[in-house]
Design a protein around this motif. Structure first.
Motif, PDB file in Angstrom:
ATOM      1  N   PHE A  44      78.696 -35.595  80.142  1.00 33.72           N
ATOM      2  CA  PHE A  44      78.169 -35.370  81.057  1.00 33.72           C
ATOM      3  C   PHE A  44      78.920 -34.947  82.681  1.00 33.72           C
ATOM      4  O   PHE A  44      77.829 -34.764  83.541  1.00 33.72           O
ATOM      5  CB  PHE A  44      77.274 -36.778  81.156  1.00 33.72           C
ATOM      6  CG  PHE A  44      77.115 -36.945  79.588  1.00 33.72           C
ATOM      7  CD1 PHE A  44      76.313 -36.647  78.732  1.00 33.72           C
ATOM      8  CD2 PHE A  44      76.964 -38.403  79.769  1.00 33.72           C
ATOM      9  CE1 PHE A  44      75.855 -36.646  77.786  1.00 33.72           C
ATOM     10  CE2 PHE A  44      77.272 -39.049  78.428  1.00 33.72           C
ATOM     11  CZ  PHE A  44      76.747 -38.923  77.380  1.00 33.72           C
ATOM     12  N   PRO A  93      71.759 -29.144  70.912  1.00 35.38           N
ATOM     13  CA  PRO A  93      70.183 -30.218  70.740  1.00 35.38           C
ATOM     14  C   PRO A  93      70.177 -30.974  71.862  1.00 35.38           C
ATOM     15  O   PRO A  93      70.668 -31.599  72.855  1.00 35.38           O
ATOM     16  CB  PRO A  93      70.492 -30.965  70.002  1.00 35.38           C
ATOM     17  CG  PRO A  93      71.351 -30.043  68.940  1.00 35.38           C
ATOM     18  CD  PRO A  93      72.527 -29.812  70.190  1.00 35.38           C
ATOM     19  N   LEU A  94      68.219 -31.242  72.772  1.00 34.00           N
ATOM     20  CA  LEU A  94      68.256 -32.157  73.278  1.00 34.00           C
ATOM     21  C   LEU A  94      68.983 -33.087  73.723  1.00 34.00           C
ATOM     22  O   LEU A  94      69.042 -33.818  74.748  1.00 34.00           O
ATOM     23  CB  LEU A  94      66.520 -32.144  73.753  1.00 34.00           C
ATOM     24  CG  LEU A  94      65.524 -31.053  73.892  1.00 34.00           C
ATOM     25  CD1 LEU A  94      64.699 -31.516  73.796  1.00 34.00           C
ATOM     26  CD2 LEU A  94      66.200 -30.619  75.844  1.00 34.00           C
ATOM     27  N   ARG A  95      68.971 -33.777  71.928  1.00 35.88           N
ATOM     28  CA  ARG A  95      69.686 -35.283  71.758  1.00 35.88           C
ATOM     29  C   ARG A  95      71.034 -34.533  71.227  1.00 35.88           C
ATOM     30  O   ARG A  95      71.324 -35.870  69.923  1.00 35.88           O
ATOM     31  CB  ARG A  95      68.992 -36.040  71.124  1.00 35.88           C
ATOM     32  CG  ARG A  95      67.625 -36.663  72.477  1.00 35.88           C
ATOM     33  CD  ARG A  95      66.482 -37.878  71.954  1.00 35.88           C
ATOM     34  NE  ARG A  95      66.127 -37.445  73.482  1.00 35.88           N
ATOM     35  CZ  ARG A  95      64.629 -37.281  72.633  1.00 35.88           C
ATOM     36  NH1 ARG A  95      64.402 -36.206  72.328  1.00 35.88           N
ATOM     37  NH2 ARG A  95      63.557 -37.994  73.978  1.00 35.88           N
ATOM     38  N   PRO A  96      72.219 -34.203  71.166  1.00 34.18           N
ATOM     39  CA  PRO A  96      73.006 -34.098  70.315  1.00 34.18           C
ATOM     40  C   PRO A  96      73.513 -35.055  69.679  1.00 34.18           C
ATOM     41  O   PRO A  96      73.815 -35.198  68.173  1.00 34.18           O
ATOM     42  CB  PRO A  96      74.329 -33.733  71.329  1.00 34.18           C
ATOM     43  CG  PRO A  96      73.515 -33.328  72.515  1.00 34.18           C
ATOM     44  CD  PRO A  96      72.483 -33.550  72.634  1.00 34.18           C
ATOM     45  N   SER A  97      73.533 -36.547  70.352  1.00 29.81           N
ATOM     46  CA  SER A  97      74.530 -37.487  69.148  1.00 29.81           C
ATOM     47  C   SER A  97      72.969 -37.934  68.097  1.00 29.81           C
ATOM     48  O   SER A  97      73.433 -38.798  67.193  1.00 29.81           O
ATOM     49  CB  SER A  97      74.356 -39.126  69.598  1.00 29.81           C
ATOM     50  OG  SER A  97      72.638 -39.064  70.447  1.00 29.81           O
ATOM     51  N   ASP A  98      71.884 -37.245  68.220  1.00 26.44           N
ATOM     52  CA  ASP A  98      70.928 -37.707  66.829  1.00 26.44           C
ATOM     53  C   ASP A  98      71.409 -36.290  66.007  1.00 26.44           C
ATOM     54  O   ASP A  98      70.386 -36.320  65.132  1.00 26.44           O
ATOM     55  CB  ASP A  98      69.837 -37.490  67.774  1.00 26.44           C
ATOM     56  CG  ASP A  98      69.019 -38.162  67.966  1.00 26.44           C
ATOM     57  OD1 ASP A  98      69.751 -39.172  68.797  1.00 26.44           O
ATOM     58  OD2 ASP A  98      67.944 -37.903  69.301  1.00 26.44           O
ATOM     59  N   ARG A 101      77.633 -33.348  64.249  1.00 23.37           N
ATOM     60  CA  ARG A 101      78.604 -32.971  64.801  1.00 23.37           C
ATOM     61  C   ARG A 101      79.167 -31.214  64.454  1.00 23.37           C
ATOM     62  O   ARG A 101      78.869 -30.785  65.301  1.00 23.37           O
ATOM     63  CB  ARG A 101      80.109 -34.196  64.861  1.00 23.37           C
ATOM     64  CG  ARG A 101      80.362 -33.947  63.340  1.00 23.37           C
ATOM     65  CD  ARG A 101      81.672 -35.028  64.189  1.00 23.37           C
ATOM     66  NE  ARG A 101      82.838 -35.443  63.480  1.00 23.37           N
ATOM     67  CZ  ARG A 101      83.491 -35.832  62.717  1.00 23.37           C
ATOM     68  NH1 ARG A 101      83.554 -36.383  64.121  1.00 23.37           N
ATOM     69  NH2 ARG A 101      84.113 -36.037  61.781  1.00 23.37           N
ATOM     70  N   TRP A 108      78.698 -33.537  71.551  1.00 19.66           N
ATOM     71  CA  TRP A 108      78.524 -33.766  72.981  1.00 19.66           C
ATOM     72  C   TRP A 108      79.271 -32.568  72.772  1.00 19.66           C
ATOM     73  O   TRP A 108      79.469 -31.808  74.506  1.00 19.66           O
ATOM     74  CB  TRP A 108      78.957 -34.499  74.106  1.00 19.66           C
ATOM     75  CG  TRP A 108      77.767 -35.669  73.644  1.00 19.66           C
ATOM     76  CD1 TRP A 108      77.231 -37.185  72.499  1.00 19.66           C
ATOM     77  CD2 TRP A 108      76.538 -35.855  73.657  1.00 19.66           C
ATOM     78  NE1 TRP A 108      76.562 -37.558  72.493  1.00 19.66           N
ATOM     79  CE2 TRP A 108      76.056 -36.621  73.729  1.00 19.66           C
ATOM     80  CE3 TRP A 108      75.370 -34.822  75.175  1.00 19.66           C
ATOM     81  CZ2 TRP A 108      74.366 -36.899  73.366  1.00 19.66           C
ATOM     82  CZ3 TRP A 108      74.308 -34.881  75.429  1.00 19.66           C
ATOM     83  CH2 TRP A 108      74.211 -35.645  75.323  1.00 19.66           C
TER      84      TRP A 108
END
Length: 639
Positions: A44, A93-98, A101, A108
């Protein structure tokens, strides 16, 4: 020709500026923003550029961004992306960690790559309003400079061999990771760099050290030096177990098998909890494994390169205990480590590399090569697949008839012609300086009591001989993580309680040692091996043994194993600090001072007079010597 180097992809954001091969300025962003390491190494933050450091470098040269010829960024997103975005699109995605990969090492990574790929736009469009003066007149699609993405480890390599005081040398960089590499080998000879191979993640000595650092309850990519200090307090009884997971190949490469430290050694340490014997022994074991592995790698490089001098960089090269063992092993006649060996130094390396290539291209009329994937016009920043990058690589004929391949510079085998060097790194004083007029104006504005000294060295020596702890703010700020007598806390090593006093003042762990500074000509009287590396240790990157009969005279300058991370001071590069050490020697008979960075735990080294004053008045410092001025705190009642 001005060349601006930038590091921003991970941590220790920094900038450096060259003019026709000469380094004019270099500084870390943290010294201006007061945020340790500039930022955390997470995806980020990859967009954050070191605007303050860039602004300072431009100011030091008296130019604006519009007058820069080349901008060199110390990470190549094209090499990092490879063939994972054939249609030049990422899915985020809005929440890549969900999500899975996919082809990436981390979900990320697409965000990380996109931020870096758009750094040219960010440089011109994201400038803070109060800094816009030196960035005006430049748009990313109408930039007067060429933008170069230079592979991360090539920047580490260049920061070593293009700064070292050697005309030829072997080169080894050890880091956590770059685009893919964690370790690189090379040779510099006859103004030519030859890449000799690399080790790629997940195999990384730097990441292994980070893993143990986190397990021991410290902050990775920040506190590895604390683990090095802890190693002296433990016994390496786990070394063989750790070594069983590290395999060194005959060609210098190595592999590290995954380790579950909690299964191997029990629960991880909770930050702030007691440091048990088991944790100390793990730190000692890790240090031994690191040293043994690097010595084997260095032995291979010595034979493969044919060079008897070694230049090093990369975050792992800040491990002064490892460096000393390598120095004393006799594999190389001399070992030189670039003082900003961590990621901050890649800003310097990127600028040095691009400058050397461009000056060579200008000299070799008719043989100018294109940079392909590594250099692109600022207006076009689309990712280039690896296959395409290889296809556009051009084969040119270097002077002397030796062929060289230009194109994607990945750190793999290749040979590159460079312009003759016009600069070498004799010192690290490349940051901002402040005049007495500027300093006094601030002191008067703040309504502070101070006195002007006609002889700063002599007056400060008397304070130190009286066992005062001094904030020392003189000349240009150091580039790199070590305070080297420009932004330092200084004290006499004679008092055995001084180390504990300094650690308490800085609010840091009681096991942390402080380092001695000594004039170069006095080194042989106090430490050994004094003859190593031509009797020089200007960047505090090697440990020494105290000579017999001397340890009792400087107890606070030594670690528990009776070694010390020594800085030698030269009158040519820091005359004021040299004069101070000489004056202390005349007064006390001990020409040694303990030198630690002018900061407290969790904060960067002070970079401005205002930051120095804030640190002075918020800590138990006895005095501040800033320029020609001395501030002392009044003695408290009852003391």
């Amino acid at each position: 020709m001005f060349t601006l180097g930038i590091n921003a992809s991970f941590h220790d954001s920094a900038a450096a500026l060259l003019r026709n091969g000469e380094v004019l300025a270099a500084a870390e962003e943290e010294r201006f923003t007061r945020i340790k390491h500039g930022k955390r190494p997470v995806p980020f933050t990859a967009w954050e550029l070191p605007y303050n450091a860039i602004d300072y470098c431009l100011k030091e040269a008296g130019v604006t961004l519009a007058e820069v010829s080349h901008v060199a960024y110390s990470f190549d997103p094209h090499h990092f992306i490879g063939e994972r975005a054939p249609d030049q699109r990422f899915t985020l995605p809005l929440r890549p960690s969900d999500f899975d990969r996919g082809d990436w090492e981390s979900p990320w990574d697409p965000l990380f790559a996109a931020y870096i790929l758009n750094a040219p736009r960010q440089l011109t469009d994201g400038v803070p309003h109060h800094l816009r003066k030196r960035f005006t007149g430049v748009k990313h699609d109408r930039a007067p400079y060429r933008w170069h993405f230079v592979p991360h480890h090539l920047c580490h390599q260049a920061s070593a061999f293009l700064a070292a005081p050697f005309s030829s040398c072997a080169v080894m960089t050890l880091d956590g990771r770059g685009e893919h590499a964690s370790t690189c080998y090379g040779r510099y000879r006859n103004n030519r760099y030859e890449a000799m191979g690399e080790v790629n993640v997940p195999h990384s000595l730097g990441l292994l050290y980070e893993q143990v650092t986190s397990y021991l309850g410290f902050l990775h990519s920040s506190d590895e030096y604390k683990v090095m200090a802890l190693a002296a307090l433990g016994t390496p009884r786990h070394a063989e177990l750790l070594k069983s997971h590290v395999q060194v190949m005959p060609d210098g490469r190595y592999e590290i098998r995954p380790m579950d430290l909690e299964k191997m050694f029990g629960p991880r340490r909770v930050p702030g909890s007691a440091m048990t014997e088991g944790y100390l022994d793990l730190a000692a074991s890790l240090q031994e494994v690191l040293e043994d592995t690097v010595l084997r790698m260095a032995g291979w490089l010595r034979e493969a390169s044919g060079e008897d001098r070694l230049a090093m960089a990369g975050g792992v090269a800040l491990n002064c205990v490892m460096n000393a063992r390598l120095r004393d092993a006799g594999i190389f006649r001399e070992v030189w480590v670039q003082p900003a060996a961590g990621d901050a130094g890649t800003a310097l390396g990127a600028a040095l590399w691009v400058d050397a290539r461009e000056r060579r291209h200008e000299a070799d009329t008719g043989t100018a090569a294109t940079f392909a994937a590594s250099a692109t016009p600022a207006a076009s920043q689309a990712p280039m697949p690896r296959a395409e990058a290889a296809a556009v690589a051009t084969l040119t004929q270097a002077s002397g008839g030796e062929a060289e391949v230009e194109g994607a510079l990945t750190g793999e085998r290749g040979s590159f012609a460079l312009a003759p060097r016009v600069w070498s790194m004799q010192h690290a004083y490349l940051g901002p300086a402040f005049t007495d007029e500027e300093i006094e104006a601030l002191l008067q504005w703040a309504q502070l009591d101070y006195r002007r000294s006609e002889n700063v060295a002599e007056d400060t020596a008397r304070l130190l001989a009286d066992h005062k702890v001094i904030g020392w703010f003189q000349g240009r700020m150091e580039f790199g993580p070590r305070a080297l007598g420009a932004r330092s806390l200084l004290a006499s090593p004679i008092d055995p309680a001084m180390q504990a006093r300094l650690n308490e003042l800085k609010d840091r762990e009681d096991f942390r040692p402080v380092a001695p500074a000594i004039n170069r000509e006095d080194l042989a009287d106090w430490f050994e091996p004094a003859e190593a590396n031509q009797g020089e240790s200007p960047f505090m990157l090697f440990v020494y043994r105290v000579k017999a009969g001397c340890s009792e005279r400087i107890p606070s300058a030594l670690h528990t194993d009776r070694t010390a991370r020594v800085q030698t001071v030269d009158s040519a590069t820091n005359p004021v600090f040299h004069d101070l050490l000489a004056a202390v020697g005349r007064l006390t008979g001990v020409p040694v001072l303990v030198n630690t960075s002018f900061n407290v735990r969790g904060e960067p080294i002070v970079g401005s007079p205002k930051a120095a004053l804030e640190a002075f008045f918020s800590t138990p410092l006895d005095a501040l010597v800033i320029g020609s001025f001395i501030l002392e705190k009044p003695k408290r009642r009852g003391t």
